[in-house]
Write a protein that holds these residues in place. Structure first.
Motif, mmCIF file in Angstrom:
data_model
loop_
_atom_site.group_PDB
_atom_site.id
_atom_site.type_symbol
_atom_site.label_atom_id
_atom_site.label_comp_id
_atom_site.label_asym_id
_atom_site.label_seq_id
_atom_site.Cartn_x
_atom_site.Cartn_y
_atom_site.Cartn_z
ATOM 1 N N SER A 189 0.835 -1.210 0.000
ATOM 2 C CA SER A 189 0.000 0.000 0.000
ATOM 3 C C SER A 189 0.866 1.255 0.000
ATOM 4 O O SER A 189 0.594 2.208 -0.752
ATOM 5 C CB SER A 189 -0.911 -0.002 1.230
ATOM 6 O OG SER A 189 -1.770 -1.127 1.219
ATOM 7 N N GLU A 190 1.908 1.258 0.822
ATOM 8 C CA GLU A 190 2.789 2.429 0.876
ATOM 9 C C GLU A 190 3.495 2.644 -0.462
ATOM 10 O O GLU A 190 3.644 3.779 -0.926
ATOM 11 C CB GLU A 190 3.823 2.259 2.004
ATOM 12 C CG GLU A 190 3.240 2.238 3.405
ATOM 13 C CD GLU A 190 2.555 3.536 3.777
ATOM 14 O OE1 GLU A 190 2.894 4.582 3.196
ATOM 15 O OE2 GLU A 190 1.653 3.499 4.635
ATOM 16 N N TRP A 191 3.936 1.575 -1.098
ATOM 17 C CA TRP A 191 4.649 1.710 -2.380
ATOM 18 C C TRP A 191 3.707 2.174 -3.495
ATOM 19 O O TRP A 191 4.117 2.913 -4.388
ATOM 20 C CB TRP A 191 5.321 0.396 -2.741
ATOM 21 C CG TRP A 191 6.490 0.083 -1.849
ATOM 22 C CD1 TRP A 191 7.280 0.970 -1.201
ATOM 23 C CD2 TRP A 191 6.970 -1.219 -1.489
ATOM 24 N NE1 TRP A 191 8.246 0.320 -0.463
ATOM 25 C CE2 TRP A 191 8.079 -1.020 -0.617
ATOM 26 C CE3 TRP A 191 6.603 -2.519 -1.800
ATOM 27 C CZ2 TRP A 191 8.798 -2.079 -0.084
ATOM 28 C CZ3 TRP A 191 7.327 -3.578 -1.265
ATOM 29 C CH2 TRP A 191 8.406 -3.350 -0.408
ATOM 30 N N VAL A 192 2.457 1.709 -3.452
ATOM 31 C CA VAL A 192 1.490 2.154 -4.464
ATOM 32 C C VAL A 192 1.218 3.650 -4.310
ATOM 33 O O VAL A 192 1.171 4.402 -5.301
ATOM 34 C CB VAL A 192 0.184 1.346 -4.345
ATOM 35 C CG1 VAL A 192 -0.911 1.970 -5.192
ATOM 36 C CG2 VAL A 192 0.418 -0.090 -4.798
ATOM 37 N N ILE A 193 1.060 4.108 -3.050
ATOM 38 C CA ILE A 193 0.853 5.544 -2.802
ATOM 39 C C ILE A 193 2.073 6.333 -3.281
ATOM 40 O O ILE A 193 1.952 7.376 -3.934
ATOM 41 C CB ILE A 193 0.598 5.796 -1.308
ATOM 42 C CG1 ILE A 193 -0.727 5.148 -0.888
ATOM 43 C CG2 ILE A 193 0.575 7.291 -1.008
ATOM 44 C CD1 ILE A 193 -0.962 5.167 0.598
ATOM 45 N N SER A 194 3.269 5.827 -2.977
ATOM 46 C CA SER A 194 4.499 6.502 -3.392
ATOM 47 C C SER A 194 4.583 6.610 -4.908
ATOM 48 O O SER A 194 4.951 7.660 -5.447
ATOM 49 C CB SER A 194 5.709 5.731 -2.852
ATOM 50 O OG SER A 194 6.915 6.256 -3.357
ATOM 51 N N LYS A 195 4.209 5.534 -5.603
ATOM 52 C CA LYS A 195 4.269 5.550 -7.061
ATOM 53 C C LYS A 195 3.259 6.532 -7.652
ATOM 54 O O LYS A 195 3.523 7.153 -8.689
ATOM 55 C CB LYS A 195 4.022 4.139 -7.602
ATOM 56 C CG LYS A 195 4.274 3.987 -9.087
ATOM 57 C CD LYS A 195 4.131 2.543 -9.538
ATOM 58 C CE LYS A 195 4.375 2.425 -11.035
ATOM 59 N NZ LYS A 195 4.210 1.022 -11.498
ATOM 60 N N ASN A 196 2.112 6.680 -7.006
ATOM 61 C CA ASN A 196 1.118 7.646 -7.489
ATOM 62 C C ASN A 196 1.607 9.082 -7.311
ATOM 63 O O ASN A 196 1.340 9.951 -8.149
ATOM 64 C CB ASN A 196 -0.202 7.447 -6.742
ATOM 65 C CG ASN A 196 -0.930 6.198 -7.209
ATOM 66 O OD1 ASN A 196 -0.768 5.768 -8.348
ATOM 67 N ND2 ASN A 196 -1.710 5.602 -6.333
ATOM 68 N N TYR A 197 2.315 9.342 -6.198
ATOM 69 C CA TYR A 197 2.848 10.685 -5.969
ATOM 70 C C TYR A 197 3.991 10.999 -6.934
ATOM 71 O O TYR A 197 4.143 12.139 -7.369
ATOM 72 C CB TYR A 197 3.344 10.816 -4.529
ATOM 73 C CG TYR A 197 2.236 10.971 -3.512
ATOM 74 C CD1 TYR A 197 0.996 11.502 -3.868
ATOM 75 C CD2 TYR A 197 2.413 10.589 -2.182
ATOM 76 C CE1 TYR A 197 -0.016 11.639 -2.934
ATOM 77 C CE2 TYR A 197 1.405 10.723 -1.238
ATOM 78 C CZ TYR A 197 0.190 11.240 -1.627
ATOM 79 O OH TYR A 197 -0.805 11.382 -0.710
ATOM 80 N N GLN A 198 4.819 9.982 -7.244
ATOM 81 C CA GLN A 198 5.982 10.209 -8.130
ATOM 82 C C GLN A 198 6.085 9.032 -9.101
ATOM 83 O O GLN A 198 6.767 8.055 -8.829
ATOM 84 C CB GLN A 198 7.266 10.346 -7.294
ATOM 85 C CG GLN A 198 8.510 10.648 -8.132
ATOM 86 C CD GLN A 198 9.748 10.803 -7.259
ATOM 87 O OE1 GLN A 198 9.710 11.474 -6.249
ATOM 88 N NE2 GLN A 198 10.841 10.162 -7.653
ATOM 89 N N PRO A 199 5.410 9.103 -10.237
ATOM 90 C CA PRO A 199 5.387 7.954 -11.168
ATOM 91 C C PRO A 199 6.751 7.616 -11.773
ATOM 92 O O PRO A 199 7.007 6.463 -12.096
ATOM 93 C CB PRO A 199 4.393 8.410 -12.252
ATOM 94 C CG PRO A 199 3.624 9.538 -11.641
ATOM 95 C CD PRO A 199 4.556 10.205 -10.689
ATOM 96 N N LYS A 200 7.618 8.585 -11.942
ATOM 97 C CA LYS A 200 8.896 8.353 -12.623
ATOM 98 C C LYS A 200 10.048 8.392 -11.626
ATOM 99 O O LYS A 200 10.005 9.098 -10.631
ATOM 100 C CB LYS A 200 9.116 9.404 -13.717
ATOM 101 C CG LYS A 200 8.078 9.354 -14.837
ATOM 102 C CD LYS A 200 8.372 10.415 -15.909
ATOM 103 C CE LYS A 200 7.341 10.361 -17.036
ATOM 104 N NZ LYS A 200 7.607 11.379 -18.060
ATOM 105 N N GLU A 201 11.093 7.597 -11.956
ATOM 106 C CA GLU A 201 12.322 7.552 -11.153
ATOM 107 C C GLU A 201 12.006 7.341 -9.680
ATOM 108 O O GLU A 201 12.463 8.065 -8.804
ATOM 109 C CB GLU A 201 13.136 8.833 -11.349
ATOM 110 C CG GLU A 201 13.608 9.039 -12.781
ATOM 111 C CD GLU A 201 14.436 10.309 -12.939
ATOM 112 O OE1 GLU A 201 14.604 11.012 -11.920
ATOM 113 O OE2 GLU A 201 14.906 10.576 -14.044
#
Length: 453
Positions: free
Chosen positions: A88-100
């Motif tokens: 869940s934390e990684w999915v939220i992180s990816k939504n905030y910063q999709p690249k790199e």
């Protein structure tokens, strides 16, 4: 840094260039977030995972866009066995910063290994089942479930703690202490683990009240500038008494070995052999029942062949299917899952009875994942080495069973192999499948370019 008012990336500016908002307080919140992140990183590096968890969550309260803190929080949760929370934390992180974003790599590594993902899913189900057993006071069943959970996911701290509680209730304090120490190896300063361990030590002390501390048996005195520590009862011994004590020790050691250790070792080996014999008998019994069921189906078909001469070809075809199914089962029992999958792929499930379908599905569930993986890997290796005919031979087997295997990669590589050998008709068929089912991907773009030609 993003403006709290309009969401524009303002970097380190004190005033938002878009809406003019004052960012002094925002900058202070970001600095506090980074400070708590550094504290969490320091704690995580010495395996103080619960302390790191608190620091990282505090960091995200000050500034939720702190990607490094959120990714590290996911890693800490994953290390503690909380896989769902970590994802869940990684999915939220990816939504905030999709690249790199490192979260993309973490998610890909977990999702690419579907068997491991399924194992983690089963772990959560078994842990929840253990909780239900505890609530219904079925402690034996809960203990069995928790042991299964820890065999599948040894890092799950909550499972260690719950198992220790069950041992404490059953007054198995040594086992509880061992379980809590295993939890402590994962998370060194977990307050729940330390509290349980303190309770276990207290109960062990109550159980053995006459056990003296080593410090009670020592005395100390000062001689000049030196402090001498020695036992309360100390007497120098002569050479003869020393040799006598050594001889008595050897005799006692030999006697203990002969009467205690050796019988115990023999008993352990006998018990292990007995368990293996019981397990082997259970396996043999299960295999015999399955073979009998298959032979019964063949006998029934042979009877049908005698009674219905007009449908002899249909009956013979069904007999052949059961012979193939029986061969697949015998190969699977022999331990060759890949060969069993190869044989099973030749069985026409529609020609089987309901009992035959049940056996077919049981073997398929055990063999097909490994069989498809081996055949797919062989086809992919052949593609890379330029052996396109061999690649077609392997990948066709995969696609005949599961067109969507590896998210459609099997069909995509099969289309490329057909294209390489000049078979444009078959290549177009599989490229069309990729275009229809996986649009907006690089594979679909390749397929569209080929079809447009």
């Amino acid at each position: 840094m993003y403006c709290f008012s309009c969401g524009v990336n303002v970097k380190n500016q004190e005033v938002c260039p878009n809406c003019g908002a004052d960012l002094h307080i925002m900058q202070k919140a970001v600095r506090l977030s980074n400070a708590y992140y550094n504290d969490g990183l320091a704690k995580a590096s010495v395996r103080n995972l619960s302390g790191a968890l608190v620091s990282l969550k505090t960091s995200l309260r000050f500034y939720k866009y702190n990607i490094d803190a959120r990714n590290l929080l996911g890693l800490v949760l994953y290390e503690m066995g909380e896989t769902v929370d970590a994802l869940s934390e990684w999915v939220i992180s990816k939504n905030y910063q999709p690249k790199e974003n490192l979260a993309s790599r973490y998610l890909d590594e977990i999702q690419s290994n579907r068997s491991n993902l399924e194992t983690l899913n089963q772990t959560i189900k078994k842990y929840n089942q253990a909780l239900l057993y505890c609530k219904s006071d079925s402690r034996d069943l809960a203990t069995i479930q928790l042991k299964k959970v820890l065999s599948m996911n040894p890092k799950m701290v909550k499972a260690h703690q719950l198992l220790a509680l069950l041992y404490i209730q059953e007054e198995k304090y040594e086992l509880a202490k061992k379980t809590l120490r295993n939890a402590g190896k994962i998370d060194t300063d977990n307050t729940t683990t330390l509290r349980y361990l303190k309770e276990v030590n207290a109960r062990l002390k109550e159980k053995n009240p006459n056990k003296k501390s080593k410090n009670d048996e020592l005395i100390s005195y000062t001689n000049g500038n030196e402090t001498i520590i020695m036992p309360k009862r100390f007497k120098e011994s002569s050479l003869g008494s020393t040799l006598l004590a050594v001889a008595i020790g050897l005799v006692v050691g030999i006697a203990a070995t002969a009467f205690l250790i050796i019988p115990n070792v023999r008993y352990r080996y006998k018990e292990e052999a007995r368990k293996q014999l019981v397990a082997a008998n259970d396996t043999i019994s299960t295999q015999e029942q399955t073979i009998k069921a298959l032979n019964k189906e063949i006998e029934n078909l042979n009877g049908s062949l005698e009674d219905e001469k007009g449908t002899s070809e249909v009956v013979m075809s069904r007999i052949d299917e059961y012979d193939t199914l029986l061969n697949a089962y015998m190969t699977y029992v022999g331990g060759d899952a890949v060969a069993a999958g190869e044989t099973l792929s030749k069985v026409d499930e529609e020609k089987l009875s309901q009992n035959g379908k049940n056996i077919y599905n049981s073997i398929k569930d055990q063999t097909m994942p490994q069989y498809l993986t081996n055949v797919y890997n062989a086809g992919y290796a052949a593609i890379n080495s330029g052996e396109n005919e061999l690649a077609i031979e392997n990948l066709v087997k995969v696609c005949d069973i599961d067109m969507a295997y590896q998210d459609g990669n099997a069909c995509f590589y099969l289309a490329q192999a057909y294209e390489a050998v000049g078979d444009e008709e078959n290549a177009a068929s599989y490229y069309q499948y990729i275009l229809d089912n996986y649009p907006n991907t690089s594979r679909a773009q390749t397929a569209e370019e080929f079809l447009n030609k």
